[in-house]
Design an enzyme around this catalytic site. Structure first.
Site, PDB file in Angstrom:
ATOM      1  N   HIS A   1       0.832  -1.202   0.000  1.00  0.00           N
ATOM      2  CA  HIS A   1       0.000   0.000   0.000  1.00  0.00           C
ATOM      3  C   HIS A   1       0.874   1.263   0.000  1.00  0.00           C
ATOM      4  O   HIS A   1       0.623   2.208  -0.741  1.00  0.00           O
ATOM      5  CB  HIS A   1      -0.914  -0.035   1.235  1.00  0.00           C
ATOM      6  CG  HIS A   1      -1.743   1.194   1.412  1.00  0.00           C
ATOM      7  ND1 HIS A   1      -2.072   1.687   2.640  1.00  0.00           N
ATOM      8  CD2 HIS A   1      -2.283   2.035   0.513  1.00  0.00           C
ATOM      9  CE1 HIS A   1      -2.798   2.782   2.486  1.00  0.00           C
ATOM     10  NE2 HIS A   1      -2.944   3.028   1.219  1.00  0.00           N
TER      11      HIS A   1
ATOM     12  N   GLU B   1       2.267   1.932  -3.384  1.00  0.00           N
ATOM     13  CA  GLU B   1       1.240   2.519  -4.267  1.00  0.00           C
ATOM     14  C   GLU B   1       1.220   4.048  -4.088  1.00  0.00           C
ATOM     15  O   GLU B   1       1.084   4.791  -5.055  1.00  0.00           O
ATOM     16  CB  GLU B   1      -0.119   1.894  -3.929  1.00  0.00           C
ATOM     17  CG  GLU B   1      -1.326   2.527  -4.595  1.00  0.00           C
ATOM     18  CD  GLU B   1      -2.359   2.977  -3.564  1.00  0.00           C
ATOM     19  OE1 GLU B   1      -2.525   4.205  -3.416  1.00  0.00           O
ATOM     20  OE2 GLU B   1      -2.979   2.103  -2.908  1.00  0.00           O
ATOM     21  N   HIS B   2       1.393   4.514  -2.854  1.00  0.00           N
ATOM     22  CA  HIS B   2       1.470   5.963  -2.627  1.00  0.00           C
ATOM     23  C   HIS B   2       2.758   6.550  -3.201  1.00  0.00           C
ATOM     24  O   HIS B   2       2.770   7.610  -3.810  1.00  0.00           O
ATOM     25  CB  HIS B   2       1.458   6.270  -1.122  1.00  0.00           C
ATOM     26  CG  HIS B   2       0.102   6.292  -0.520  1.00  0.00           C
ATOM     27  ND1 HIS B   2      -0.402   7.398   0.121  1.00  0.00           N
ATOM     28  CD2 HIS B   2      -0.876   5.346  -0.466  1.00  0.00           C
ATOM     29  CE1 HIS B   2      -1.618   7.124   0.570  1.00  0.00           C
ATOM     30  NE2 HIS B   2      -1.919   5.894   0.235  1.00  0.00           N
TER      31      HIS B   2
ATOM     32  N   GLU C   1      -4.540   7.936   6.744  1.00  0.00           N
ATOM     33  CA  GLU C   1      -5.536   7.085   6.111  1.00  0.00           C
ATOM     34  C   GLU C   1      -5.949   5.979   7.091  1.00  0.00           C
ATOM     35  O   GLU C   1      -7.133   5.665   7.246  1.00  0.00           O
ATOM     36  CB  GLU C   1      -4.923   6.484   4.843  1.00  0.00           C
ATOM     37  CG  GLU C   1      -5.923   5.936   3.860  1.00  0.00           C
ATOM     38  CD  GLU C   1      -5.241   5.351   2.627  1.00  0.00           C
ATOM     39  OE1 GLU C   1      -4.059   5.659   2.375  1.00  0.00           O
ATOM     40  OE2 GLU C   1      -5.911   4.592   1.918  1.00  0.00           O
TER      41      GLU C   1
END
Ligand SMILES: [Zn+2]
Length: 1012
Positions: free
Chosen positions: A94, A97-98, A175
């Site tokens: 994750h 992905e950022h 997040e």
């Protein structure tokens, strides 16, 4: 209801018919390693950014359709996700992905891709799932090739410098913090923790500052190096699928894609495979009863089975068949039975097709039931009803009639679909390419291809009580839960199913005579003929009826040529806003009406005739859409139930109890509370959510409801819009049906469907209140600038201004200052009064709300400088981008209807608004924009800051521990706690410590509509 993933599909047929649009699907490089065995997830698990447009109450109905256009779009799916996370760095996939967004060798600017897209009317996003990671964007066609080149650098040579890693980890952490107080996320996390030790289902996919920064530092793990390593190992071309869609020829697209994307490295290493790790939940911990303390006020029972992976059976779709029946709401269904007992409010069953619910290791089948207070007391009986129904299905075996009915409905849906957003389309398609063979890319996830009863029976026979997992959510569990989930802190307990029930479920228990298969569906359309015009063709809706009781706007569709129609009505009454109690009675009324309709209208609903009843601020909104053939049947059914409205005491109690929970849940969310506070200040005579909650808690009777409804129905003004494949004669009948059935008097005088808005005095006003959920660290800070009663031209200028602001705002407040995950400016139309605002969602564990307020001001100052130095070129580019967005054609009839309906429901009737806005945009110069912004700043500015302050050390408290509802008693949310201003802002702001006292001294602006 069955989990509706499969039904929310896009219009493939329409796409194929439209010859101008070329779709190129291209699997990058290596076709051999193609593997199926997974299902596409429809909803991104984690959005990188989700800038929500918050329009003030008045327009909340939605001025949509500005980005659903003929933009060019692309999506790329990497066949690797969080399952591949290394054990010592949870959340790495994750995080990566950022990180690929943070600049590349060729285009080193951080967020440079976002900035490029913003300038050219585009947007982007990405999400990480268990076995896939998807990136997607859209942009004006003119800039598509350059956008592709910039975007491809994520996969060719991203920079991922150390400094950026340190900052972006905060976005991932925010997040995670935002995700913490969500019961759905918590339930998922808890469920994952029941997996066998070492199985990837038990991993912590989200990642946070702890797992990606602090822990690694302690253990001498170099996150930077590991990110690069992960990227090199897993972002390899041979696991990627790419879809591009644009109006270029296929040859041109192919040339571009080959040229740009063939630079993506291919390491030739085998794709990580988890297919051998089946039966993740074959553990003693699975077949138990879990009691969980939820965040929201809710009682819910979820029954779950873990089945072998079902993806391979996509041609039969056994879970689709089963969930169709389990989720049915008509006569003989589980929910129908539970509703009659007043035990349940809603039921969802099936497989949500997220990577979490279906992957190469297993498939979920789950049934979630929202229980009433009574239902909670009888939860074992509720579970027993479910088991009885399943046992009946197992005994009867699969039925061809039912399968064919589902097949027919899916076929109709597929053949007459309306187009959706290109970016959604490519996103979906690039995942399908990872899952289906070439010939089924377009249809594999939607159609039922062949009836194989033995495949359905095999899945069905797994759904027995002995293999089920029970999760019971309720605030009543507080204090009884001795366990705590590691990542989200969910309190829960584990126990065996009560002996008497366990024994019964082991035995050959009796079937329930009230449960049976649904009858044949009378709402399935069979007439798809397009109708002839019976009046002159028009570009915009025309008023074809106008009487003291109501009016009707009508437009026959001649563009999309589909056998569907949209019917919308607004039943306006001055009674609703008379008191807080009336607003609540109106809410109860609409809820009970919806409840009463649920069973009779369910068949229509599954035949894709959709309806929705909305309790608007000033009236009841009825929306109906679908195949026009049987649509009048549904519309009349709704009006009949409205005319003969009634309720039993048991239903009344059930719905009011539920509404208490709904209001409470709105109040404890910082985001929704901040909106309520802002609108309470601005819209005079508005009742706040707290007023409503209080009125509800004080107690309302069934008698008061019935007399309210009687009065409501006796005097109205009814306004309707009918569009689609309908003649004008048929349309007139819809209005006539309402008038005749309800037989009401006209209103004595015309009434406004707006609130009056207060004029803020000059100065920076600060209203600071404590969040109402003690366990929640999240704070919400909104700084709002009031502009006033403005013209359409000025409204458009504001839109342009906000568009300029979006990317710098994200870059400054989120990327550079790392204040939070949700960061956005927005243009506000509050009951016709113009303004703009900047909102930041932050956490009290990291920042003080006043510091955030200061930073927003700092951003606006820097923006002022930036905009003053804007080049003519950059100005013109942005103007063109906005014009292009407004010029874009509607992709489906619903968009056109939404836009027209917004004009009707707000009584503005400027159906050609977009043309006026485009004209205005063409007249602007750069200095107009600069002066416009300046005019809103400085000493004369009318500013309102609303802070909803979360719990944490930066607000002088211990860090919050998310906890359940009982720590928030009902009376604690019945009033706002105003907080004093700290030295930081005390000299520069005027405090609001009593909203009513403050607003009662202010001038009211006149009612205003933006029509010129
Ligand atoms: Zn994310």
């Amino acid at each position: 209801m069955m989990k509706r993933v499969l039904m929310m599909k896009m219009n493939l047929m329409m796409k194929r018919r439209s010859m101008m649009m070329m779709i190129l699907m291209l699997r990058i490089m290596n076709w051999k390693n193609w593997k199926r065995g997974q299902k596409p997830e429809r909803k991104p698990l984690k959005n990188r950014s989700a800038p929500v447009q918050h329009l003030a109450g008045w327009q909340e109905e939605g001025q949509q359709g500005e980005t659903d256009t003929v933009l060019s779009a692309a999506a790329l799916c990497v066949g690797v996700g969080s399952f591949a996370d290394p054990d010592d760095l949870p959340g790495l996939a994750h995080f990566l992905e950022h990180m690929v967004f943070m600049g590349s060798l060729k285009y080193p600017d951080e967020n440079g891709f976002d900035a490029f897209l913003k300038k050219h009317g585009g947007s982007d996003n990405a999400s990480t799932d268990c076995e896939r990671t998807v990136f997607q964007f859209d942009v004006q066609r003119k800039y598509f090739k350059e956008a592709l080149d910039r975007w491809a650098q994520f996969f060719i040579h991203p920079l991922m410098i150390r400094d950026a890693i340190d900052r972006e980890v905060e976005a991932v952490d925010s997040e995670y913090q935002l995700a913490r107080p969500s019961d759905a996320n918590r339930k998922e996390m808890l469920f994952g923790s029941l997996a066998r030790i070492g199985h990837p289902m038990g991993k912590f996919f989200w990642g946070n500052a702890e797992t990606l920064k602090h822990e690694p530092k302690k253990n001498n793990i170099d996150t930077h190096a590991r990110l690069r390593e992960f990227w090199m190992r897993y972002y390899s071309a041979h696991y990627m699928t790419l879809v591009v869609q644009s109006k270029e020829t296929l040859d041109t697209l192919e040339k571009w894609v080959t040229e740009i994307f063939s630079q993506i490295p291919n390491n030739g290493l085998p794709k990580p495979n988890f297919g051998h790790l089946t039966d993740p939940f074959d553990t003693p911990a699975f077949n138990k009863l879990y009691r969980v303390v939820p965040i929201r006020k809710i009682h819910a029972l979820t029954i779950t089975w873990a089945l072998p992976p079902q993806q391979q059976h996509y041609r039969v779709k056994p879970l689709h068949y089963i969930s169709w029946l389990v989720g049915h709401e008509g006569k003989g269904s589980i929910l129908s039975y539970l509703r009659k007992k007043c035990w349940a409010l809603a039921l969802f069953g099936g497989n949500g097709e997220t990577g979490f619910e279906q992957n190469s290791t297993y498939s979920v089948f789950s049934i979630s039931i929202t229980l009433t207070d009574e239902g909670y007391k009888h939860f074992y009986e509720v579970a027993h009803t479910v088991f009885q129904y399943l046992k009946m299905l197992q005994k009867l075996g699969p039925e061809k009639r039912i399968f064919e009915e589902i097949q027919k409905i899916e076929d109709n849906e597929f053949h007459y679909q309306e187009q959706t957003d290109p970016v959604e389309y490519v996103e979906n398609m690039c995942e399908n390419m990872q899952l289906y063979p070439l010939q089924d890319f377009l249809t594999g996830d939607q159609l039922l291809f062949e009836y194989k009863p033995e495949v359905i029976a095999e899945a069905l026979n797994q759904l027995v009580p002995q293999k089920a997992n029970l999760v019971l959510l309720s605030g009543a569990n507080e204090g009884k839960c001795d366990l705590k989930e590691k990542w989200f802190g969910t309190q829960y307990s584990m126990e065996d199913v009560e002996n008497s029930w366990a024994e019964l479920w082991k035995s050959n228990f009796e079937l329930n005579p009230d449960l049976h298969l649904p009858a044949e569906n009378k709402y399935i359309a069979t007439d798809f003929m397009l109708k002839a015009f019976d009046c002159p063709e028009t570009e915009y809706p025309v008023k074809i009826v106008n009487t003291p009781q109501g009016c009707l706007w009508y437009k026959k569709d001649n563009k999309f040529k589909i056998p569907k129609a949209y019917i919308r009505f607004h039943l306006i009454s001055p009674l609703i806003q008379k008191s807080a109690a009336n607003v609540v009675l109106f809410d109860i009324f609409v809820n009970i009406l919806t409840h009463n309709l649920a069973e009779p209208a369910y068949e229509a609903d599954v035949a894709q005739l959709e309806y929705k009843l909305v309790a608007g601020e000033h009236g009841l909104i009825i929306r109906v859409k679908g195949f026009n053939h049987k649509l009048p049947l549904l519309f009349q059914l709704i009006i009949d139930y409205l005319a003969e409205f009634n309720s039993t005491p048991a239903v009344f109690t059930m719905i009011t109890e539920q509404l208490k929970k709904t209001y409470f849940n709105i109040l404890i969310k910082p985001e929704t509370l901040a909106k309520d506070v802002r609108l309470l200040i601005l819209e005079y005579a508005r009742w706040s959510m707290i007023d409503k909650y209080r009125a509800l808690m004080d107690g309302l009777s069934l008698e008061s409801l019935l007399s309210f409804v009687k009065e409501f129905k006796s005097q109205l003004f009814v306004e309707g819009l009918v569009q689609g494949n309908v003649t004008s004669t048929e349309s007139v009948d819809f209005l006539k049906y309402v008038v005749d059935k309800l037989n009401f008097r006209p209103l004595e005088q015309e009434m406004s469907v707006q609130f009056q808005v207060v004029e803020l005095p000059s100065g920076h006003h600060l209203c600071k209140v404590k969040a109402l959920n003690k366990g929640d660290a999240n704070s919400e800070v909104t700084v709002y600038y009031q502009s006033g009663t403005r013209s359409l031209k000025e409204y458009t200028l504001m839109e342009l201004l906000v568009m300029h602001m979006e990317e710098p705002c994200f870059d400054f407040l989120r990327t550079k200052q790392t204040l939070g995950y949700h960061v956005y400016p927005t243009c506000r139309n509050t009951s016709g009064i113009l303004g703009f605002s900047v909102t930041v969602g932050t956490q009290a564990t990291k920042y003080n709300s006043e510091v955030v307020d200061k930073k927003i001001e700092e951003f606006l100052s820097s923006f002022e400088e930036k905009i003053a130095n804007l080049s003519e070129d950059a100005f013109n580019t942005q103007v063109t981008a906005l014009i292009k967005l407004k010029e874009c054609e509607d992709t489906h009839l619903g968009e056109e209807v939404d836009r027209n309906w917004n004009e009707v429901v707000t009584q503005q009737y400027l159906f050609d608004r977009l043309a006026h806005e485009i004209e205005a945009l063409k007249s602007f110069s750069k200095s107009d924009l600069v002066n416009w912004f300046k005019a809103h700043r400085g000493p004369g500015s009318k500013t309102l800051s609303v802070h909803v302050v979360g719990f944490g050390k930066y607000e002088l408290e211990e860090d919050a521990i998310p906890c359940g509802e009982d720590s928030n008693s009902a009376c604690e949310v019945m009033q706002l706690t105003y907080l004093p201003t700290s030295p930081l802002l005390v000299d520069s702001t005027i405090p609001i410590t009593d909203i009513r006292a403050f607003t009662s001294t202010l001038n009211l602006l006149p009612y205003h509509k933006i029509v010129k």
